[in-house]
Each structure stands twice: as structure tokens, then as C-alpha cells.
Write an enzyme that holds these catalytic residues in place. Structure first.
Site, short mmCIF file in Angstrom:
data_model
loop_
_atom_site.label_atom_id
_atom_site.label_comp_id
_atom_site.label_asym_id
_atom_site.label_seq_id
_atom_site.Cartn_x
_atom_site.Cartn_y
_atom_site.Cartn_z
N GLN A 17 0.77 -1.25 0.00
CA GLN A 17 0.00 0.00 0.00
C GLN A 17 0.81 1.30 0.00
OE1 GLN A 17 -3.47 2.30 2.56
NE2 GLN A 17 -2.98 0.25 3.17
N GLU A 139 1.25 -1.32 8.27
CA GLU A 139 0.45 -0.18 8.72
C GLU A 139 0.34 -0.02 10.25
OE1 GLU A 139 -1.45 2.29 7.04
OE2 GLU A 139 -1.86 2.97 9.07
N ASP A 168 0.61 3.71 5.98
CA ASP A 168 0.87 3.35 4.58
C ASP A 168 0.57 4.51 3.63
OD1 ASP A 168 1.79 0.81 5.00
OD2 ASP A 168 -0.15 -0.14 4.76
N GLY A 247 -8.02 20.71 21.12
CA GLY A 247 -7.41 21.95 20.61
C GLY A 247 -8.07 23.17 21.21
N GLY A 248 -7.86 24.31 20.57
CA GLY A 248 -8.37 25.57 21.10
C GLY A 248 -9.89 25.67 21.07
N1 COA Z 1 12.19 -10.02 -9.10
C1 COA Z 1 12.87 -10.80 -8.23
N2 COA Z 1 12.76 -10.67 -6.90
C2 COA Z 1 11.91 -9.74 -6.44
C3 COA Z 1 11.15 -8.91 -7.29
C4 COA Z 1 11.33 -9.08 -8.70
N3 COA Z 1 10.66 -8.35 -9.58
N4 COA Z 1 10.39 -8.10 -6.54
C5 COA Z 1 10.64 -8.41 -5.26
N5 COA Z 1 11.56 -9.40 -5.19
C6 COA Z 1 12.12 -10.00 -4.00
C7 COA Z 1 12.92 -9.03 -3.16
O1 COA Z 1 14.17 -8.79 -3.74
C8 COA Z 1 12.99 -9.78 -1.86
O2 COA Z 1 14.01 -10.74 -1.92
P1 COA Z 1 15.17 -10.92 -0.80
O3 COA Z 1 14.42 -11.10 0.51
O4 COA Z 1 15.87 -12.14 -1.24
O5 COA Z 1 15.98 -9.72 -0.78
C9 COA Z 1 11.67 -10.52 -1.81
O6 COA Z 1 11.11 -10.41 -3.12
C10 COA Z 1 10.64 -10.06 -0.81
O7 COA Z 1 10.58 -8.65 -0.72
P2 COA Z 1 10.14 -7.97 0.67
O8 COA Z 1 10.10 -6.51 0.47
O9 COA Z 1 11.02 -8.49 1.75
O10 COA Z 1 8.65 -8.54 0.82
P3 COA Z 1 7.93 -9.18 2.09
O11 COA Z 1 6.61 -9.64 1.59
O12 COA Z 1 8.77 -10.19 2.79
O13 COA Z 1 7.74 -7.93 3.09
C11 COA Z 1 6.97 -5.74 3.71
C12 COA Z 1 6.71 -7.00 2.88
C13 COA Z 1 5.91 -4.71 3.32
C14 COA Z 1 6.86 -6.05 5.20
C15 COA Z 1 8.37 -5.19 3.41
O14 COA Z 1 8.52 -5.04 2.02
C16 COA Z 1 8.70 -3.88 4.09
O15 COA Z 1 8.97 -3.82 5.29
N6 COA Z 1 8.68 -2.77 3.33
C17 COA Z 1 9.03 -1.47 3.82
C18 COA Z 1 7.94 -0.88 4.67
C19 COA Z 1 6.62 -0.82 3.98
O16 COA Z 1 6.47 -0.25 2.92
N7 COA Z 1 5.60 -1.36 4.64
C20 COA Z 1 4.23 -1.17 4.30
C21 COA Z 1 3.76 -1.94 3.19
S1 COA Z 1 2.16 -1.34 2.81
#
Ligand code: COA
Length: 416
Positions: A17, A139, A168, A247-248
Site C-alpha cells: 500500500q 500499517e 501506509d 485543541g483551542g
Molecule cells: N524479481 C525478483 N525478486 C523480487 C522482485 C522481482 N521483480 N520483486 C521483489 N523481489 C524480492 C525481493 O528482492 C525480496 O528478496 P530478498 O528477501 O531475497 O531480498 C523478496 O522479493 C521479498 O521482498 P520484501 O520486500 O522483503 O517482501 P515481504 O513480503 O517479505 O515484506 C513488507 C513485505 C511490506 C513487510 C516489506 O517489504 C517492508 O517492510 N517494506 C518497507 C515498509 C513498507 O512499505 N511497509 C508497508 C507496506 S504497505
């Protein structure tokens, strides 16, 4: 009509998101947003909270309008080469991977600068530099860590998260502002830069008034909180204040006609000092106009519960819309508690393009929230979200200039 961000190419590595909110806004303002997704998988939200079997979910479609989808495996050798070319071609790379994921793909900030010194690299992370910088964050974690949950809810209840996705979508908004500022600076310097919007910081920014109150507490009780009038002592931290405005201008949510059966038959009512006399007339308490116990804002602060109790006796005789119709001409600020159903059906929001009906080949017609920011010289036309990989070949050809044979080879390599 031209759009504010016409000509701008965004390499959109966002998912879920926060990041998609940011790139959707940029797309609405005219940028060409190329959403890079893992082949065969795509943004995880495509298949989360599915309501129509086989179709992209509303979670996905409502956050990814006006974008193009390119499937690309950024860990495959050919995929990396394609990605390098995209980095060279685009103006902004937006990502919200878990910390370190982009480095692990081989696209560190240093490498990106080598490839394209004008590139703006914009990231959402859960936390900024510090003890929690490596954490994955969603979130509600951000709402809790950013100070929102501890200050939301009622004093005698647990901390509460809010339905507004301030962690988010709120962070996505912050990131979009950072990107547009960096683009303006690039006009002068010719250089790109890194833009970081941590979710904790963005939530805290939105809770700024609660940090204000934290510091005011050192100089005595918070008189604008009804807790003070109730004689309940304050603790060490800004408390939860229910529906107090804090607030105020004191305000509260009050029952309206029908509250017994309709969970949203309520209004927010603000006792703005400048219209106190009119409020007294409306609720038939003319004696409060001159009574020194009620006539001034400081005198009223200790009696807010009693005052709002009297106002509520009046609001309970009216619907929330009647309260609005009576109070608005008198400049008394009130607001009906609108349900999502009422908002979805509100004609004025349809007319301004804030609620939009979109057609989608897999799911048919659905409602979405259009662009909430209105630019007079950059009209927004909301178009549906892309299917997974819908524009892969188009982007390889138009943006990167690959020939049909080269595109066929890229397909054979398994990179897209
Ligand atoms: N091709 C190949 N690999 C890909 C890819 C693509 N096109 N797109 C994503 N990947 C891989 C990433 O490189 C990662 O691999 P790695 O762990 O080996 O480095 C993997 O997919 C997973 O990515 P990740 O971001 O860790 O996803 P997740 O599902 O485990 O975590 C979140 C999701 C949201 C918790 C995390 O991305 C995060 O903390 N983001 C930052 C904060 C954030 O935006 N949070 C709110 C989300 S609404």
C-alpha cells in the site's frame, strides 16, 4: 490538456500500500509509471482479500490505477540487464522493499548513481536509521510506533489503531512530496538524490499535536481535555482523549436522532468561541450567554461534559443532516459521521472525481477513490490498474527500444 508530470518516467518497484499510493498519485499527475512485478506472481495484493474469484483484488486495483505493468525477474541475469537499462531511462525509482532488498538485487544507491546520476531514488521504510532500521513494518506497526495508537481511543480502554491508513497511505503522500521537491532541485543541480520517508516518522508528523501536548503537560494539566474537568489526574504521557478535539476549540461526537439503531447517527459538534451565543440560542440555553460561568472559553473548559450533554439533548432531536442544515448558516462548525455507504453514494464526491467508477476486464465495474488533490491545469482521468505483465512487450519496445527478436530472447531467458 497537458498534465503536471508529463514526460516523467517512474520505475515503480513498489508493492502493498505505502509505495503504490505514492506512485498512483504521480501517475494521476501525468507521470508514466512502470510497475515492475515478479513474473507469475506480481504484487502480493493482487491476490489478497479476493472478492471476485480469478480477478485482481480491490486492494490491488484501488492502489494501482493509471500504471503500466512490466514483469521482470530482477534476480535473473537478463532481467538485471533490462533493469539497468530501465534505471538509465527513468527519472525516479520508487521502492518499498524490506530494508536491504534492493542492495541484495545488486542495485545499491551507489550503483544506481553510477548508472544514472540524475536518478531520484525514493524509498519507504518502516523506520529511519537507528535500532529498528532493519525491521519489516506494516500499517498498524507504524501507527503504534509513530505515537498514534497511544493517543487514540478512550482513557479507560486500550490503545487503538485508526481506520485512516496513516502509516501506509500517509507515508506514500510524504514520499510523493519528497519526490516532487527532489525533481525541482534536480532542475537546478542536475543531480538526483535519495528520498526516504520512514513510516514511523510520517505517522509522528501527523501526530505532531500530540507531541505538542506532551510538552505542555510539563507546565500543568491539559485543560482542553475533558479529563481535566472530570478531575482525573494526568499521567506522564499525552493521554487518549476519546473524541475531544483537544485543541483551542472544544468539540465532541454527539448522538443524533436514530442513534439507537443507526451506528452512524452522530455528529461532531464544535463549540467555537466566536459563535457561542448562537449555540446558546440553538440549544435554547439563552441564560448561558451572559452567565460568567459559561460566557468565556476559560470558564467553560471545566464544564465541557455538562455543556456537551446539553448540546446533545438538542442534537438527539435532529438527524445529523438537520444538525448540519441548522448549524452551517450560523457558522457553527459541525460534521455528520458519514458511513462508507453514504460516502459511496454521495453525488458531490462523484462530481468532483473523488469517487470514481472504473471498469475492469476481470471484475467489471467498481468504485474507487480518485485523486484527492485537484490541480486546475492538470486534469485527472482515472484508468484501470494493469493486469500482471500487460505492458511488458510494449515497455521493452517503446521505452527501451528492444527489437522483436530481442524481446523474444528476453522471454526465452525467463526474465519476464
Ligand atoms: N524479481 C525478483 N525478486 C523480487 C522482485 C522481482 N521483480 N520483486 C521483489 N523481489 C524480492 C525481493 O528482492 C525480496 O528478496 P530478498 O528477501 O531475497 O531480498 C523478496 O522479493 C521479498 O521482498 P520484501 O520486500 O522483503 O517482501 P515481504 O513480503 O517479505 O515484506 C513488507 C513485505 C511490506 C513487510 C516489506 O517489504 C517492508 O517492510 N517494506 C518497507 C515498509 C513498507 O512499505 N511497509 C508497508 C507496506 S504497505
Amino acid at each position: 490538456m497537458s498534465k503536471a508530470l508529463d514526460g516523467l518516467k517512474i520505475l515503480d518497484f513498489t508493492h502493498v500500500q505505502s509505495g503504490p499510493t505514492c506512485t498512483q498519485l504521480l501517475a494521476w499527475m501525468g507521470a508514466d509509471v512502470i510497475k515492475v512485478e515478479r513474473p507469475g506472481v506480481g504484487d502480493a495484493t493482487r491476490k489478497q482479500l479476493v472478492d471476485v474469484e480469478g480477478a485482481d483484488s480491490l486492494y490491488f486495483t484501488m492502489l494501482n490505477h493509471n500504471k503500466r505493468s512490466l514483469t521482470l525477474n530482477s534476480k535473473n541475469e537478463t532481467g538485471k540487464k533490462v533493469l539497468e537499462r530501465l534505471v538509465k531511462e527513468c527519472d525516479v525509482l520508487v521502492e518499498n522493499f524490506a530494508p536491504g532488498a534492493l542492495d541484495r538485487m545488486g542495485f545499491s544507491w551507489e550503483r544506481i548513481q553510477e548508472l544514472n546520476p540524475r536518478m531520484i531514488m525514493a524509498s519507504v521504510k518502516g523506520f529511519g536509521p537507528g535500532p529498528y532500521e532493519d525491521c519489516k513494518v506494516y500499517e498498524n506497526v507504524a501507527q503504534c510506533a509513530g505515537g498514534s495508537a497511544s493517543t487514540t481511543g478512550f482513557r479507560d480502554g486500550p490503545p487503538l489503531v485508526t481506520g485512516a491508513q496513516i502509516g501506509d497511505s500517509g507515508t506514500g503522500l510524504h514520499l510523493a512530496l519528497g519526490i516532487t521537491a527532489a525533481l525541482l532541485q534536480r532542475e537546478k543541480t542536475g543531480r538526483g538524490q535519495k528520498v526516504l520517508a520512514p513510516m514511523q516518522d510520517s505517522v509522528l508528523n501527523l501526530c505532531r499535536v500530540k507531541l505538542r501536548d506532551q510538552q505542555r503537560l510539563q507546565h500543568g494539566p491539559l485543560k482542553e481535555y475533558t479529563q481535566d474537568g472530570e478531575g482525573v489526574e494526568f499521567g506522564e504521557a499525552t493521554p487518549r482523549a476519546g473524541n475531544d478535539s483537544g485543541g483551542g476549540q472544544p468539540g465532541k461526537i454527539l448522538k443524533c436522532k436514530g442513534w439507537e439503531t443507526d451506528p452512524n447517527a452522530y455528529t461532531y459538534f464544535i463549540t467555537q468561541a466566536a459563535v457561542w451565543q448562537k449555540i446558546c440560542d440553538v440549544i435554547d440555553k439563552p441564560e448561558w450567554k451572559e452567565d460568567p460561568e459559561y460566557a468565556t472559553p476559560p470558564a467553560r473548559l471545566t464544564k465541557l461534559n455538562g455543556i456537551f450533554g446539553e448540546i446533545e439533548k438538542w442534537t438527539m432531536t435532529k438527524t445529523k443532516y438537520e444538525v448540519m442544515d441548522i448549524c452551517n448558516p450560523l457558522d457553527i462548525p459541525v460534521g455528520p459521521i458519514l458511513s462508507m455507504k453514504e460516502i459511496a453514494e454521495e453525488p458531490s464526491l462523484r462530481e468532483t472525481g473523488t469517487i470514481v467508477e472504473v471498469d475492469h476486464p476481470e471484475r467489471g465495474k467498481y468504485l474507487t477513490v480518485g485523486c484527492p488533490i485537484k490541480l486546475s491545469d492538470s486534469e485527472v482521468e482515472v484508468t484501470r490498474s494493469p493486469l500482471l505483465g500487460e505492458h511488458t512487450d510494449e515497455i521493452l519496445a517503446d521505452v527501451l527500444g528492444y527489437s522483436a527478436d530481442e524481446i523474444a530472447e528476453i522471454h526465452e531467458s525467463g526474465a519476464v
